[in-house]
Design a protein around this motif. Structure first.
Motif, PDB file in Angstrom:
ATOM      1  N   THR A  73       0.808  -0.955  -0.118  1.00  0.00           N
ATOM      2  CA  THR A  73      -0.018  -0.055  -0.111  1.00  0.00           C
ATOM      3  C   THR A  73       0.961   1.280   0.118  1.00  0.00           C
ATOM      4  O   THR A  73       0.772   2.150  -0.712  1.00  0.00           O
ATOM      5  N   ALA A  74       1.950   1.349   1.021  1.00  0.00           N
ATOM      6  CA  ALA A  74       2.720   2.551   0.858  1.00  0.00           C
ATOM      7  C   ALA A  74       3.407   2.624  -0.476  1.00  0.00           C
ATOM      8  O   ALA A  74       3.707   3.724  -0.925  1.00  0.00           O
ATOM      9  N   ASP A  75       3.879   1.676  -1.251  1.00  0.00           N
ATOM     10  CA  ASP A  75       4.492   1.802  -2.208  1.00  0.00           C
ATOM     11  C   ASP A  75       3.544   2.402  -3.509  1.00  0.00           C
ATOM     12  O   ASP A  75       3.983   2.951  -4.356  1.00  0.00           O
ATOM     13  N   GLY A  76       2.244   2.344  -3.155  1.00  0.00           N
ATOM     14  CA  GLY A  76       1.305   2.722  -4.087  1.00  0.00           C
ATOM     15  C   GLY A  76       0.988   4.047  -3.991  1.00  0.00           C
ATOM     16  O   GLY A  76       0.476   4.869  -4.995  1.00  0.00           O
ATOM     17  N   VAL A  77       1.439   4.911  -2.985  1.00  0.00           N
ATOM     18  CA  VAL A  77       1.020   6.205  -2.520  1.00  0.00           C
ATOM     19  C   VAL A  77       1.770   7.245  -3.779  1.00  0.00           C
ATOM     20  O   VAL A  77       1.100   7.987  -3.956  1.00  0.00           O
ATOM     21  N   PRO A  78       2.958   6.979  -4.067  1.00  0.00           N
ATOM     22  CA  PRO A  78       3.509   7.883  -5.150  1.00  0.00           C
ATOM     23  C   PRO A  78       2.669   7.788  -6.501  1.00  0.00           C
ATOM     24  O   PRO A  78       2.538   8.824  -7.057  1.00  0.00           O
ATOM     25  N   LEU A  79       2.026   6.631  -6.668  1.00  0.00           N
ATOM     26  CA  LEU A  79       1.447   6.899  -7.858  1.00  0.00           C
ATOM     27  C   LEU A  79       0.197   7.641  -7.711  1.00  0.00           C
ATOM     28  O   LEU A  79      -0.348   8.374  -8.603  1.00  0.00           O
ATOM     29  N   LEU A  80      -0.563   7.725  -6.406  1.00  0.00           N
ATOM     30  CA  LEU A  80      -2.022   8.562  -6.270  1.00  0.00           C
ATOM     31  C   LEU A  80      -1.224  10.077  -6.257  1.00  0.00           C
ATOM     32  O   LEU A  80      -2.149  10.889  -6.707  1.00  0.00           O
ATOM     33  N   ALA A  81      -0.354  10.096  -5.575  1.00  0.00           N
ATOM     34  CA  ALA A  81       0.130  11.633  -5.626  1.00  0.00           C
ATOM     35  C   ALA A  81       0.540  12.190  -6.850  1.00  0.00           C
ATOM     36  O   ALA A  81       0.116  13.409  -7.127  1.00  0.00           O
ATOM     37  N   ALA A  82       1.145  11.200  -7.661  1.00  0.00           N
ATOM     38  CA  ALA A  82       1.377  11.681  -9.008  1.00  0.00           C
ATOM     39  C   ALA A  82       0.072  12.073  -9.958  1.00  0.00           C
ATOM     40  O   ALA A  82       0.000  13.085 -10.415  1.00  0.00           O
ATOM     41  N   LEU A  83      -0.841  11.248  -9.674  1.00  0.00           N
ATOM     42  CA  LEU A  83      -2.195  11.545 -10.551  1.00  0.00           C
ATOM     43  C   LEU A  83      -2.777  12.799  -9.771  1.00  0.00           C
ATOM     44  O   LEU A  83      -3.359  13.514 -10.542  1.00  0.00           O
ATOM     45  N   ALA A  84      -2.758  12.939  -8.563  1.00  0.00           N
ATOM     46  CA  ALA A  84      -3.414  13.942  -7.812  1.00  0.00           C
ATOM     47  C   ALA A  84      -3.006  15.400  -8.342  1.00  0.00           C
ATOM     48  O   ALA A  84      -3.608  16.579  -8.231  1.00  0.00           O
ATOM     49  N   ILE A  85      -1.734  15.621  -8.746  1.00  0.00           N
ATOM     50  CA  ILE A  85      -1.333  16.908  -9.045  1.00  0.00           C
ATOM     51  C   ILE A  85      -1.034  17.218 -10.643  1.00  0.00           C
ATOM     52  O   ILE A  85      -0.631  17.904 -11.068  1.00  0.00           O
ATOM     53  N   ASP A  86      -1.736  16.147 -11.474  1.00  0.00           N
ATOM     54  CA  ASP A  86      -1.667  16.337 -12.884  1.00  0.00           C
ATOM     55  C   ASP A  86      -3.001  16.864 -13.512  1.00  0.00           C
ATOM     56  O   ASP A  86      -3.981  16.104 -13.266  1.00  0.00           O
ATOM     57  N   ASN A  87      -3.068  18.093 -14.218  1.00  0.00           N
ATOM     58  CA  ASN A  87      -4.275  18.448 -14.559  1.00  0.00           C
ATOM     59  C   ASN A  87      -4.921  17.563 -15.841  1.00  0.00           C
ATOM     60  O   ASN A  87      -6.121  17.766 -16.120  1.00  0.00           O
ATOM     61  N   ARG A  88      -3.971  16.756 -16.346  1.00  0.00           N
ATOM     62  CA  ARG A  88      -4.703  15.862 -17.400  1.00  0.00           C
ATOM     63  C   ARG A  88      -5.720  14.776 -16.645  1.00  0.00           C
ATOM     64  O   ARG A  88      -6.618  14.283 -17.304  1.00  0.00           O
ATOM     65  N   VAL A  89      -5.509  14.685 -15.350  1.00  0.00           N
ATOM     66  CA  VAL A  89      -6.492  13.614 -14.504  1.00  0.00           C
ATOM     67  C   VAL A  89      -7.726  14.616 -14.549  1.00  0.00           C
ATOM     68  O   VAL A  89      -7.636  15.748 -13.844  1.00  0.00           O
ATOM     69  N   PRO A  90      -8.966  14.221 -14.654  1.00  0.00           N
ATOM     70  CA  PRO A  90     -10.285  15.155 -14.633  1.00  0.00           C
ATOM     71  C   PRO A  90     -10.362  15.338 -12.964  1.00  0.00           C
ATOM     72  O   PRO A  90     -10.095  14.511 -12.149  1.00  0.00           O
ATOM     73  N   PRO A  91     -10.787  16.296 -12.615  1.00  0.00           N
ATOM     74  CA  PRO A  91     -11.268  16.871 -11.157  1.00  0.00           C
ATOM     75  C   PRO A  91     -11.844  15.801 -10.461  1.00  0.00           C
ATOM     76  O   PRO A  91     -11.403  15.633  -9.283  1.00  0.00           O
ATOM     77  N   GLN A  92     -12.794  15.378 -10.932  1.00  0.00           N
ATOM     78  CA  GLN A  92     -13.514  14.143 -10.334  1.00  0.00           C
ATOM     79  C   GLN A  92     -12.729  13.092  -9.920  1.00  0.00           C
ATOM     80  O   GLN A  92     -12.862  12.573  -8.811  1.00  0.00           O
ATOM     81  N   ASP A  93     -11.686  12.750 -10.630  1.00  0.00           N
ATOM     82  CA  ASP A  93     -10.823  11.582 -10.459  1.00  0.00           C
ATOM     83  C   ASP A  93      -9.736  12.000  -9.506  1.00  0.00           C
ATOM     84  O   ASP A  93      -9.187  11.185  -8.678  1.00  0.00           O
ATOM     85  N   ARG A  94      -9.228  13.274  -9.622  1.00  0.00           N
ATOM     86  CA  ARG A  94      -8.237  13.736  -8.643  1.00  0.00           C
ATOM     87  C   ARG A  94      -8.878  13.975  -7.229  1.00  0.00           C
ATOM     88  O   ARG A  94      -8.276  13.552  -6.215  1.00  0.00           O
ATOM     89  N   PHE A  95     -10.281  14.230  -7.119  1.00  0.00           N
ATOM     90  CA  PHE A  95     -10.973  14.205  -5.609  1.00  0.00           C
ATOM     91  C   PHE A  95     -10.735  12.965  -5.346  1.00  0.00           C
ATOM     92  O   PHE A  95     -10.626  12.613  -4.107  1.00  0.00           O
ATOM     93  N   GLN A  96     -11.276  11.845  -6.040  1.00  0.00           N
ATOM     94  CA  GLN A  96     -11.265  10.388  -5.706  1.00  0.00           C
ATOM     95  C   GLN A  96      -9.828  10.033  -5.166  1.00  0.00           C
ATOM     96  O   GLN A  96      -9.635   9.149  -4.225  1.00  0.00           O
ATOM     97  N   VAL A  97      -8.758  10.464  -5.709  1.00  0.00           N
ATOM     98  CA  VAL A  97      -7.316   9.927  -5.662  1.00  0.00           C
ATOM     99  C   VAL A  97      -7.049  10.579  -4.188  1.00  0.00           C
ATOM    100  O   VAL A  97      -6.506   9.884  -3.470  1.00  0.00           O
ATOM    101  N   ILE A  98      -7.280  11.675  -3.864  1.00  0.00           N
ATOM    102  CA  ILE A  98      -7.131  12.510  -2.729  1.00  0.00           C
ATOM    103  C   ILE A  98      -7.787  11.761  -1.709  1.00  0.00           C
ATOM    104  O   ILE A  98      -7.330  11.627  -0.700  1.00  0.00           O
ATOM    105  N   SER A  99      -9.116  11.451  -2.022  1.00  0.00           N
ATOM    106  CA  SER A  99      -9.842  10.791  -0.812  1.00  0.00           C
ATOM    107  C   SER A  99      -9.275   9.526  -0.568  1.00  0.00           C
ATOM    108  O   SER A  99      -9.356   9.065   0.743  1.00  0.00           O
ATOM    109  N   LEU A 100      -8.617   8.757  -1.496  1.00  0.00           N
ATOM    110  CA  LEU A 100      -8.211   7.604  -1.258  1.00  0.00           C
ATOM    111  C   LEU A 100      -6.953   7.957  -0.363  1.00  0.00           C
ATOM    112  O   LEU A 100      -6.719   6.870   0.628  1.00  0.00           O
TER     113      LEU A 100
END
Length: 255
Positions: A73-100
């Motif tokens: 789980t800890a290893d996967g956190v950088p994946l989520l962090a990278a997705l959360a800061i990239d504007n190519r990822v739609p806002p609703q998905d960035r919300f979900q990533v940060i919620s995770l």
């Protein structure tokens, strides 16, 4: 059934969000990537990946499986962090990533409150602590994006801010959430959520506990009064964030 694949595994029927995630991770993370990144690049075909929501559920489950921290789980956190800061990822998905990320950081506390006085099943303090610290390490970068972020993502970021409070971030929440307070009255999901965040930011333990009791009585799944107050607080905050996310999803889909 014949299916063509390329070196980047561009499957003809793959969900669009998978291609977006793959592009973001390709650009932002170098090898070796976390093991969960294989879901973005592997050649095998999952029949459920033809729909965005099925892919997302599978991908997120690889990181936090059934709300349980696993060794990777800890290893996967950088994946989520990278997705959360990239504007190519739609806002609703960035919300979900940060919620995770919020869920990963609070899993031990939320389960402690939920199962008190019993020991939470599948509790693993080692993995939970590693995962929490992984989220803590990326939180400053996420919070630094507050100004350009959309309102929905800001709501998720506010939850992370009170999970990892600092002398700098807590005072900033009052002016940052002022607009939400003005637009969303008490008794609404967003209105109650942001007001609870501001109570937590004030750091008054007695007021926090009173608010937890008040909100729980009104609408939320309660926890044992014998459980640590901090655990009860995060359990309630997690419920509220989930409901805010559900409302935003419905609004986005036009329901």
């Amino acid at each position: 059934m014949s299916m063509r694949t390329s070196d980047r595994n561009d499957l003809p029927d793959e969900p669009p969000i998978r291609r977006v995630f793959r592009d973001v991770i390709t650009d932002r993370l170098t090898d070796p990537r976390p093991p969960q990144a294989a879901m973005l690049f592997q050649s095998s075909v999952d029949p459920f990946w033809t729909v965005d929501r099925f892919f997302l559920a599978d991908f997120y489950s690889e990181i936090l499986h059934q709300d349980t921290c696993l060794p990777h789980t800890a290893d996967g956190v950088p994946l989520l962090a990278a997705l959360a800061i990239d504007n190519r990822v739609p806002p609703q998905d960035r919300f979900q990533v940060i919620s995770l990320l919020f869920s990963i950081a609070t899993v031990a506390d939320r389960h402690l409150a939920e199962y008190w006085p019993d020991t939470p099943p599948y509790a693993d303090p080692g993995n939970e602590n590693r995962a929490r610290e992984a989220v803590r390490s990326c939180t400053p970068v996420l919070l630094a994006r507050w100004a350009p972020e959309c309102p929905a993502v800001r709501l998720a970021l506010a939850g992370l801010a009170v999970v990892f409070p600092t002398a700098r971030t807590l005072p900033a929440l009052t002016p940052r959430l002022e607009g939400f307070v003005e637009q969303h009255p008490r008794g609404t999901d967003i209105g109650d959520y942001v007001r609870f965040i501001l109570v937590l930011a004030a750091g008054n333990d007695a007021h926090t506990l009173t608010t937890v009791e008040s909100l729980t009585t009104a609408a939320w799944e309660g926890t044992s009064r014998g459980a640590p107050a901090s655990a009860r607080t995060l359990h309630l905050l997690g419920q509220m964030l989930n409901r805010v996310g559900t409302g935003l999803t419905r609004s986005h889909s036009g329901e």
